[in-house]
Design a protein around this motif. Structure first.
Motif, PDB file in Angstrom:
ATOM      1  N   LEU A  68       0.835  -1.198   0.000  1.00 35.64           N
ATOM      2  CA  LEU A  68       0.000   0.000   0.000  1.00 35.64           C
ATOM      3  C   LEU A  68       0.874   1.253   0.000  1.00 35.64           C
ATOM      4  N   GLN A  70       0.137   5.230   0.958  1.00 33.11           N
ATOM      5  CA  GLN A  70      -0.871   6.133   1.515  1.00 33.11           C
ATOM      6  C   GLN A  70      -0.277   7.519   1.708  1.00 33.11           C
ATOM      7  N   ILE A  91      -5.154   6.124  -0.869  1.00 32.23           N
ATOM      8  CA  ILE A  91      -4.473   4.847  -0.673  1.00 32.23           C
ATOM      9  C   ILE A  91      -4.397   4.155  -2.032  1.00 32.23           C
ATOM     10  N   GLN A  93      -3.387   0.804  -4.070  1.00 31.32           N
ATOM     11  CA  GLN A  93      -3.197  -0.631  -3.860  1.00 31.32           C
ATOM     12  C   GLN A  93      -3.303  -1.342  -5.199  1.00 31.32           C
TER      13      GLN A  93
END
Length: 204
Positions: A68, A70, A91, A93
């Protein structure tokens, strides 16, 4: 100097202080160096010119964990004494924008958060109180509608009607998609801040 004056003004806003929770002096130098400041103006129906200043502040470091990435930024837009502040957290992903949260300080001084994008898709229905404010209960609804209208098509990979900043942001997202790091994702995140600031200004 104009940039630093605008950033200093933004950092002094009470809502920015509450949303950023900056506790160390070294945080300020990182924020100031990487902040974006710009101005808006448009002609009103009576012929007068409306001016506003906007600042995008990178208030939290990018975190890499379990694939991830962020990052959180704050957008502050003000026209005279009328200031609006919004924090957005992205975020990334699996090489795409996975989550987008917005946070503001409500009339009671509490942090209110809404998730706009979840699992890579715009949420069709948000809570009824979506950032309702006492002085202008529809303001944040207009902002979110503006962002959704401008960005949904770009995120879906289809042409947007007219000029969309989000289409530019999607292009800037490509290096992040290929190799997700704080540095490759930062331009797309900052670009989104410009889009959010424009919608906040248009909704004033």
């Amino acid at each position: 100097m104009e940039k630093y004056e605008a950033v200093a003004s933004a950092l002094n806003l009470d809502d920015v202080k509450k949303l950023s929770d900056i506790s160390r002096s070294e945080d300020f130098s990182m924020i100031v160096d990487n902040a974006k400041a710009f101005s808006f103006e448009k002609e009103l129906e009576d012929g007068s010119i409306k001016h506003a200043t906007a600042v995008v502040l990178p208030i939290e470091s990018v975190i890499e964990k379990d694939g991830l990435v962020q990052t959180s930024n704050i957008v502050a837009v003000w026209d005279g004494d009328n200031a609006r502040v919004l924090k957005y957290t992205c975020i990334f992903q699996e090489k795409s924008l996975y989550t987008l949260d917005f946070s503001i300080i409500d009339v009671n001084g509490d942090v209110v958060k809404e998730t706009i994008i979840d699992e890579g898709s715009f949420i069709k229905e948000t809570s009824e109180h979506l950032f309702a404010t006492e002085e202008d209960p529809d303001y944040w609804q207009r902002v979110v509608y503006c962002i959704t209208l401008n960005c949904a098509c770009a995120l879906a990979g289809i042409p947007c009607p007219g000029i969309s900043v989000c289409e530019i942001c999607i292009v800037l997202l490509q290096p992040c998609v290929v190799f997700m790091t704080p540095y490759t994702c930062a331009p797309a995140v900052a670009c989104l801040g410009v889009e959010i600031a424009a919608c906040m200004y248009d909704s004033l």
